[in-house]
Scaffold this motif. Structure first.
Motif, PDB file in Angstrom:
ATOM      1  N   ASP A 162       0.841  -1.188   0.000  1.00  0.00           N
ATOM      2  CA  ASP A 162       0.000   0.000   0.000  1.00  0.00           C
ATOM      3  C   ASP A 162       0.885   1.250   0.000  1.00  0.00           C
ATOM      4  OD1 ASP A 162       0.875   0.365   2.595  1.00  0.00           O
ATOM      5  OD2 ASP A 162      -1.083   0.211   3.526  1.00  0.00           O
ATOM      6  N   GLY A 163       0.303   2.367  -0.325  1.00  0.00           N
ATOM      7  CA  GLY A 163       1.046   3.615  -0.478  1.00  0.00           C
ATOM      8  C   GLY A 163       1.771   4.038   0.783  1.00  0.00           C
ATOM      9  N   GLU A 164       1.161   3.831   1.948  1.00  0.00           N
ATOM     10  CA  GLU A 164       1.789   4.235   3.218  1.00  0.00           C
ATOM     11  C   GLU A 164       3.085   3.465   3.465  1.00  0.00           C
ATOM     12  OE1 GLU A 164       2.422   6.486   6.452  1.00  0.00           O
ATOM     13  OE2 GLU A 164       0.875   6.769   4.938  1.00  0.00           O
ATOM     14  N   THR A 165       3.093   2.190   3.158  1.00  0.00           N
ATOM     15  CA  THR A 165       4.305   1.378   3.333  1.00  0.00           C
ATOM     16  C   THR A 165       5.412   1.880   2.414  1.00  0.00           C
ATOM     17  OG1 THR A 165       2.967  -0.549   3.901  1.00  0.00           O
ATOM     18  CG2 THR A 165       5.224  -0.969   3.219  1.00  0.00           C
ATOM     19  N   VAL A 166       5.076   2.181   1.191  1.00  0.00           N
ATOM     20  CA  VAL A 166       6.071   2.677   0.233  1.00  0.00           C
ATOM     21  C   VAL A 166       6.651   4.005   0.721  1.00  0.00           C
ATOM     22  CG1 VAL A 166       6.416   3.499  -2.133  1.00  0.00           C
ATOM     23  CG2 VAL A 166       5.033   1.449  -1.707  1.00  0.00           C
ATOM     24  N   ARG A 167       5.798   4.908   1.180  1.00  0.00           N
ATOM     25  CA  ARG A 167       6.290   6.208   1.671  1.00  0.00           C
ATOM     26  C   ARG A 167       7.210   6.042   2.880  1.00  0.00           C
ATOM     27  NH1 ARG A 167       1.412   7.467  -0.461  1.00  0.00           N
ATOM     28  NH2 ARG A 167       0.161   7.004   1.383  1.00  0.00           N
ATOM     29  N   LYS A 168       6.851   5.146   3.812  1.00  0.00           N
ATOM     30  CA  LYS A 168       7.709   4.902   4.982  1.00  0.00           C
ATOM     31  C   LYS A 168       9.086   4.395   4.551  1.00  0.00           C
ATOM     32  CE  LYS A 168       4.260   3.797   8.500  1.00  0.00           C
ATOM     33  NZ  LYS A 168       3.707   2.733   9.341  1.00  0.00           N
ATOM     34  N   ARG A 169       9.100   3.476   3.609  1.00  0.00           N
ATOM     35  CA  ARG A 169      10.380   2.930   3.143  1.00  0.00           C
ATOM     36  C   ARG A 169      11.226   3.994   2.445  1.00  0.00           C
ATOM     37  NH1 ARG A 169      11.559  -2.715   3.685  1.00  0.00           N
ATOM     38  NH2 ARG A 169       9.912  -3.429   5.076  1.00  0.00           N
ATOM     39  N   ILE A 170      10.596   4.831   1.674  1.00  0.00           N
ATOM     40  CA  ILE A 170      11.340   5.896   0.980  1.00  0.00           C
ATOM     41  C   ILE A 170      11.935   6.870   1.997  1.00  0.00           C
ATOM     42  CG2 ILE A 170      11.099   7.916  -0.523  1.00  0.00           C
ATOM     43  CD1 ILE A 170       9.074   6.225  -2.156  1.00  0.00           C
ATOM     44  N   HIS A 171      11.146   7.278   2.995  1.00  0.00           N
ATOM     45  CA  HIS A 171      11.651   8.195   4.023  1.00  0.00           C
ATOM     46  C   HIS A 171      12.785   7.546   4.819  1.00  0.00           C
ATOM     47  CE1 HIS A 171       8.808  11.388   3.303  1.00  0.00           C
ATOM     48  NE2 HIS A 171       7.782  10.539   3.402  1.00  0.00           N
ATOM     49  N   ARG A 172      12.619   6.271   5.142  1.00  0.00           N
ATOM     50  CA  ARG A 172      13.665   5.570   5.882  1.00  0.00           C
ATOM     51  C   ARG A 172      14.935   5.459   5.053  1.00  0.00           C
ATOM     52  NH1 ARG A 172      12.194  -0.235   8.154  1.00  0.00           N
ATOM     53  NH2 ARG A 172      13.951  -1.077   7.039  1.00  0.00           N
ATOM     54  N   PHE A 173      14.801   5.181   3.757  1.00  0.00           N
ATOM     55  CA  PHE A 173      15.966   5.097   2.875  1.00  0.00           C
ATOM     56  C   PHE A 173      16.661   6.446   2.769  1.00  0.00           C
ATOM     57  CE2 PHE A 173      17.959   5.433  -1.303  1.00  0.00           C
ATOM     58  CZ  PHE A 173      18.835   4.365  -1.242  1.00  0.00           C
ATOM     59  N   ASN A 174      15.882   7.524   2.638  1.00  0.00           N
ATOM     60  CA  ASN A 174      16.478   8.860   2.549  1.00  0.00           C
ATOM     61  C   ASN A 174      17.237   9.219   3.823  1.00  0.00           C
ATOM     62  OD1 ASN A 174      15.565   9.264  -0.056  1.00  0.00           O
ATOM     63  ND2 ASN A 174      13.687  10.274   0.598  1.00  0.00           N
ATOM     64  N   ALA A 175      16.753   8.756   4.968  1.00  0.00           N
ATOM     65  CA  ALA A 175      17.392   9.090   6.243  1.00  0.00           C
ATOM     66  C   ALA A 175      18.596   8.201   6.550  1.00  0.00           C
ATOM     67  CB  ALA A 175      16.368   8.975   7.373  1.00  0.00           C
ATOM     68  N   GLU A 176      18.519   6.908   6.195  1.00  0.00           N
ATOM     69  CA  GLU A 176      19.546   5.949   6.618  1.00  0.00           C
ATOM     70  C   GLU A 176      20.393   5.389   5.483  1.00  0.00           C
ATOM     71  OE1 GLU A 176      17.796   2.867   9.025  1.00  0.00           O
ATOM     72  OE2 GLU A 176      16.316   4.271   9.827  1.00  0.00           O
ATOM     73  N   GLY A 177      20.011   5.595   4.279  1.00  0.00           N
ATOM     74  CA  GLY A 177      20.755   5.035   3.159  1.00  0.00           C
ATOM     75  C   GLY A 177      20.468   3.545   2.995  1.00  0.00           C
ATOM     76  N   LEU A 178      21.462   2.796   2.505  1.00  0.00           N
ATOM     77  CA  LEU A 178      21.272   1.365   2.232  1.00  0.00           C
ATOM     78  C   LEU A 178      20.962   0.544   3.484  1.00  0.00           C
ATOM     79  CD1 LEU A 178      24.008   0.705  -0.470  1.00  0.00           C
ATOM     80  CD2 LEU A 178      21.533   0.810  -0.777  1.00  0.00           C
ATOM     81  N   ASP A 179      21.407   1.008   4.659  1.00  0.00           N
ATOM     82  CA  ASP A 179      21.109   0.274   5.894  1.00  0.00           C
ATOM     83  C   ASP A 179      19.603   0.185   6.143  1.00  0.00           C
ATOM     84  OD1 ASP A 179      23.712  -0.322   6.473  1.00  0.00           O
ATOM     85  OD2 ASP A 179      24.017   1.441   7.752  1.00  0.00           O
ATOM     86  N   ALA A 180      18.840   1.083   5.595  1.00  0.00           N
ATOM     87  CA  ALA A 180      17.389   1.057   5.783  1.00  0.00           C
ATOM     88  C   ALA A 180      16.751  -0.157   5.121  1.00  0.00           C
ATOM     89  CB  ALA A 180      16.770   2.333   5.221  1.00  0.00           C
ATOM     90  N   LEU A 181      17.447  -0.790   4.183  1.00  0.00           N
ATOM     91  CA  LEU A 181      16.888  -1.941   3.477  1.00  0.00           C
ATOM     92  C   LEU A 181      17.079  -3.254   4.231  1.00  0.00           C
ATOM     93  CD1 LEU A 181      18.044  -1.057  -0.140  1.00  0.00           C
ATOM     94  CD2 LEU A 181      15.834  -0.584   0.943  1.00  0.00           C
ATOM     95  N   LYS A 182      17.937  -3.257   5.252  1.00  0.00           N
ATOM     96  CA  LYS A 182      18.168  -4.470   6.026  1.00  0.00           C
ATOM     97  C   LYS A 182      16.954  -4.770   6.906  1.00  0.00           C
ATOM     98  CE  LYS A 182      23.144  -3.852   6.232  1.00  0.00           C
ATOM     99  NZ  LYS A 182      24.280  -3.533   7.097  1.00  0.00           N
ATOM    100  N   ASP A 183      16.787  -6.057   7.192  1.00  0.00           N
ATOM    101  CA  ASP A 183      15.692  -6.455   8.076  1.00  0.00           C
ATOM    102  C   ASP A 183      15.933  -5.907   9.474  1.00  0.00           C
ATOM    103  OD1 ASP A 183      14.147  -7.810   6.289  1.00  0.00           O
ATOM    104  OD2 ASP A 183      15.086  -9.753   6.676  1.00  0.00           O
ATOM    105  N   ARG A 184      14.859  -5.555  10.135  1.00  0.00           N
ATOM    106  CA  ARG A 184      14.929  -5.069  11.508  1.00  0.00           C
ATOM    107  C   ARG A 184      14.251  -6.065  12.421  1.00  0.00           C
ATOM    108  NH1 ARG A 184      13.895   1.415  11.190  1.00  0.00           N
ATOM    109  NH2 ARG A 184      15.829   1.856  10.097  1.00  0.00           N
ATOM    110  N   TYR A 185      14.508  -5.895  13.711  1.00  0.00           N
ATOM    111  CA  TYR A 185      13.878  -6.750  14.712  1.00  0.00           C
ATOM    112  C   TYR A 185      12.365  -6.646  14.598  1.00  0.00           C
ATOM    113  CZ  TYR A 185      12.207  -8.464  19.152  1.00  0.00           C
ATOM    114  OH  TYR A 185      11.516  -9.151  20.105  1.00  0.00           O
TER     115      TYR A 185
END
Length: 139
Positions: free
Chosen positions: A15-38
């Motif tokens: 859904d759109g909200e999930t995509v926006r969260k991932r984009i914001h997280r990627f912009n803030a953290e870079g490639l580390d944002a793509l790793k799995d989290r707890y």
């Protein structure tokens, strides 16, 4: 062709909200944002060491462990792990671990040597003529 024109979120079934969260997280953290989290949820029941023991035991020939059979079955493996390694694990979980590792069970065992039933020949009855020809050819 129509699929190529769909928005990325629709193609990924997000859904759109999930995509926006991932984009914001990627912009803030870079490639580390793509790793799995707890993630919350149930912790693994078995330790990585126990899982490794299950796999290593399944890959070991039973006879090298002093066992009187030539091949593992789920029942035999579960009993051995419980009795000798103190790992009480259900057959279904053992099967899941081994399948996840890419290991599959053989469907049957083949016995060589003496028959289990010493009266087999008497119970079987006479051999057919075609069988006698095959036996003479082998001898």
């Amino acid at each position: 062709m129509a699929r190529a024109h769909q928005p990325l979120q629709a193609r990924l079934d997000l859904d759109g909200e999930t995509v926006r969260k991932r984009i914001h997280r990627f912009n803030a953290e870079g490639l580390d944002a793509l790793k799995d989290r707890y993630r919350s949820g149930r912790r693994p029941t078995y330790t990585p060491e126990q899982t490794a023991t299950v796999i290593a035991t399944a890959l070991t020939k039973p006879q090298t462990l002093g066992l009187p059979f030539a091949a593992w079955t789920l029942d035999r493996l579960a009993a051995y792990l419980h009795e000798r390694k103190a790992i009480a694990m259900q057959r279904s979980r053992i099967d899941e671990i081994l399948l996840h590792e890419g290991l599959r069970w053989c469907k049957h065992e083949t016995w060589f040597g003496e028959r289990v039933d010493p009266e087999f020949a008497e119970k079987r009855g006479r051999l057919k003529r075609s069988t006698w020809r095959l036996l003479r050819a082998v001898v």
